[in-house]
Structures are given as C-alpha cells and as structure tokens.
Write a protein that holds these residues in place. Sequence first.
Motif, PDB file in Angstrom:
ATOM      1  N   ALA A  71       0.983  -1.253  -0.014  1.00 44.50           N
ATOM      2  CA  ALA A  71      -0.140  -0.017   0.010  1.00 44.50           C
ATOM      3  C   ALA A  71       0.784   1.294  -0.057  1.00 44.50           C
ATOM      4  O   ALA A  71       0.656   2.457  -0.753  1.00 44.50           O
ATOM      5  CB  ALA A  71      -0.969   0.305   1.511  1.00 44.50           C
ATOM      6  N   ALA A  72       2.003   1.312   0.808  1.00 46.11           N
ATOM      7  CA  ALA A  72       2.870   2.352   0.743  1.00 46.11           C
ATOM      8  C   ALA A  72       3.503   2.548  -0.500  1.00 46.11           C
ATOM      9  O   ALA A  72       3.840   3.962  -1.035  1.00 46.11           O
ATOM     10  CB  ALA A  72       4.000   2.143   1.930  1.00 46.11           C
ATOM     11  N   ARG A  75       0.846   3.996  -2.880  1.00 43.59           N
ATOM     12  CA  ARG A  75       0.365   5.420  -2.587  1.00 43.59           C
ATOM     13  C   ARG A  75       1.449   6.283  -3.085  1.00 43.59           C
ATOM     14  O   ARG A  75       1.265   7.411  -3.434  1.00 43.59           O
ATOM     15  CB  ARG A  75       0.688   5.635  -0.972  1.00 43.59           C
ATOM     16  CG  ARG A  75      -0.026   6.861  -0.577  1.00 43.59           C
ATOM     17  CD  ARG A  75       0.020   6.671   1.103  1.00 43.59           C
ATOM     18  NE  ARG A  75      -0.705   5.718   1.660  1.00 43.59           N
ATOM     19  CZ  ARG A  75       0.084   4.854   2.488  1.00 43.59           C
ATOM     20  NH1 ARG A  75       1.271   4.958   3.000  1.00 43.59           N
ATOM     21  NH2 ARG A  75      -0.353   3.730   2.940  1.00 43.59           N
ATOM     22  N   GLU A  77       2.861   6.156  -5.973  1.00 40.90           N
ATOM     23  CA  GLU A  77       2.471   6.210  -7.205  1.00 40.90           C
ATOM     24  C   GLU A  77       1.235   6.705  -7.425  1.00 40.90           C
ATOM     25  O   GLU A  77       0.672   6.918  -8.600  1.00 40.90           O
ATOM     26  CB  GLU A  77       2.595   4.868  -7.974  1.00 40.90           C
ATOM     27  CG  GLU A  77       3.812   4.310  -7.901  1.00 40.90           C
ATOM     28  CD  GLU A  77       4.225   2.785  -8.559  1.00 40.90           C
ATOM     29  OE1 GLU A  77       3.276   2.224  -8.892  1.00 40.90           O
ATOM     30  OE2 GLU A  77       5.316   2.325  -8.574  1.00 40.90           O
ATOM     31  N   GLY A  78       0.419   7.118  -6.614  1.00 41.34           N
ATOM     32  CA  GLY A  78      -0.685   8.046  -6.645  1.00 41.34           C
ATOM     33  C   GLY A  78      -2.042   6.886  -6.667  1.00 41.34           C
ATOM     34  O   GLY A  78      -3.072   7.153  -6.763  1.00 41.34           O
ATOM     35  N   VAL A  79      -1.683   5.833  -6.229  1.00 37.93           N
ATOM     36  CA  VAL A  79      -2.630   4.800  -5.961  1.00 37.93           C
ATOM     37  C   VAL A  79      -2.980   4.666  -4.383  1.00 37.93           C
ATOM     38  O   VAL A  79      -2.291   4.143  -3.688  1.00 37.93           O
ATOM     39  CB  VAL A  79      -2.301   3.264  -6.287  1.00 37.93           C
ATOM     40  CG1 VAL A  79      -3.579   2.264  -6.365  1.00 37.93           C
ATOM     41  CG2 VAL A  79      -1.925   3.342  -7.947  1.00 37.93           C
ATOM     42  N   LEU A  80      -4.274   5.139  -4.116  1.00 35.44           N
ATOM     43  CA  LEU A  80      -4.619   5.288  -2.799  1.00 35.44           C
ATOM     44  C   LEU A  80      -5.807   4.100  -2.452  1.00 35.44           C
ATOM     45  O   LEU A  80      -6.720   3.989  -3.105  1.00 35.44           O
ATOM     46  CB  LEU A  80      -5.119   6.526  -2.389  1.00 35.44           C
ATOM     47  CG  LEU A  80      -4.336   7.632  -2.749  1.00 35.44           C
ATOM     48  CD1 LEU A  80      -5.211   9.033  -2.329  1.00 35.44           C
ATOM     49  CD2 LEU A  80      -3.193   7.526  -2.003  1.00 35.44           C
ATOM     50  N   ALA A  81      -5.349   3.218  -1.505  1.00 34.13           N
ATOM     51  CA  ALA A  81      -6.358   2.027  -1.202  1.00 34.13           C
ATOM     52  C   ALA A  81      -7.141   2.721  -0.221  1.00 34.13           C
ATOM     53  O   ALA A  81      -6.876   3.387   0.570  1.00 34.13           O
ATOM     54  CB  ALA A  81      -5.466   0.802  -0.683  1.00 34.13           C
ATOM     55  N   ALA A  82      -8.583   2.044  -0.146  1.00 34.10           N
ATOM     56  CA  ALA A  82      -9.596   2.360   0.713  1.00 34.10           C
ATOM     57  C   ALA A  82      -9.922   1.137   1.138  1.00 34.10           C
ATOM     58  O   ALA A  82     -10.383   0.155   0.577  1.00 34.10           O
ATOM     59  CB  ALA A  82     -10.712   2.994   0.013  1.00 34.10           C
ATOM     60  N   VAL A  86      -7.793  -1.756  -3.570  1.00 32.98           N
ATOM     61  CA  VAL A  86      -7.461  -0.714  -4.612  1.00 32.98           C
ATOM     62  C   VAL A  86      -8.889  -0.372  -5.073  1.00 32.98           C
ATOM     63  O   VAL A  86      -9.376  -1.286  -5.434  1.00 32.98           O
ATOM     64  CB  VAL A  86      -6.573  -1.470  -5.955  1.00 32.98           C
ATOM     65  CG1 VAL A  86      -6.416  -0.502  -7.287  1.00 32.98           C
ATOM     66  CG2 VAL A  86      -5.205  -1.771  -5.257  1.00 32.98           C
TER      67      VAL A  86
END
Length: 95
Positions: A71-72, A75, A77-82, A86
């Motif tokens: 996840a880090a 993040r 790279e601009g991919v935010l997990a919720a 993903v």
Amino acid sequence: MDDATVERVRALVRAIPPGQVRSYGEIADEAGLSSARLVGRLLAEDGHDLPWHRVVRANGTFAPHIAAEQAARLRVEGVLAADGRVPAELRPRRR
C-alpha cells in the motif's frame, strides 16, 4: 516453471506502468500458467527487482504479509487504497 515462462512473467510484471495494477490471475493467463499462485510464488522468490507491488489479488486486496509495504509503495505512485483495497476503477478486470 521453465526459464522462458519465468522470464515471460517477469516481463509482464515489469511492463505494468506506475500508478496501475494487474492481478496475479491476469499475469498468469498472459504467461500461459495454470495458476495465479505460481505468479505469487515467483514474485516472492525472485521478484525483489520488479514492481511486485503493482500485482494485487483479483478483488483489489493485498496479501496480508505484504499489505502495508504494498500500500505504501502504491501510494507513492498515486494509488490510494480504501479499506485495504485498490479502487474499483483501477482494479484488474477478468477476461
């Protein structure tokens, strides 16, 4: 797995652009493997120099033992997990 298959998997993972993800199953299908688990095993054993963090489960979740680091890295790279997943628009799609 023979060397050619290993190199095919490595090339497919290496080709995932920053900010995007693919599933273990998608990589397995494209490499001609019968199981997504083989992709996971290869990445665990020989994926340290690859963008392994861009490969997720088909449902967009991370493997528990690497979830925080994955996840880090995504993040950055601009991919935010919720909720450990993903976002749907970035999730791999089954063919």
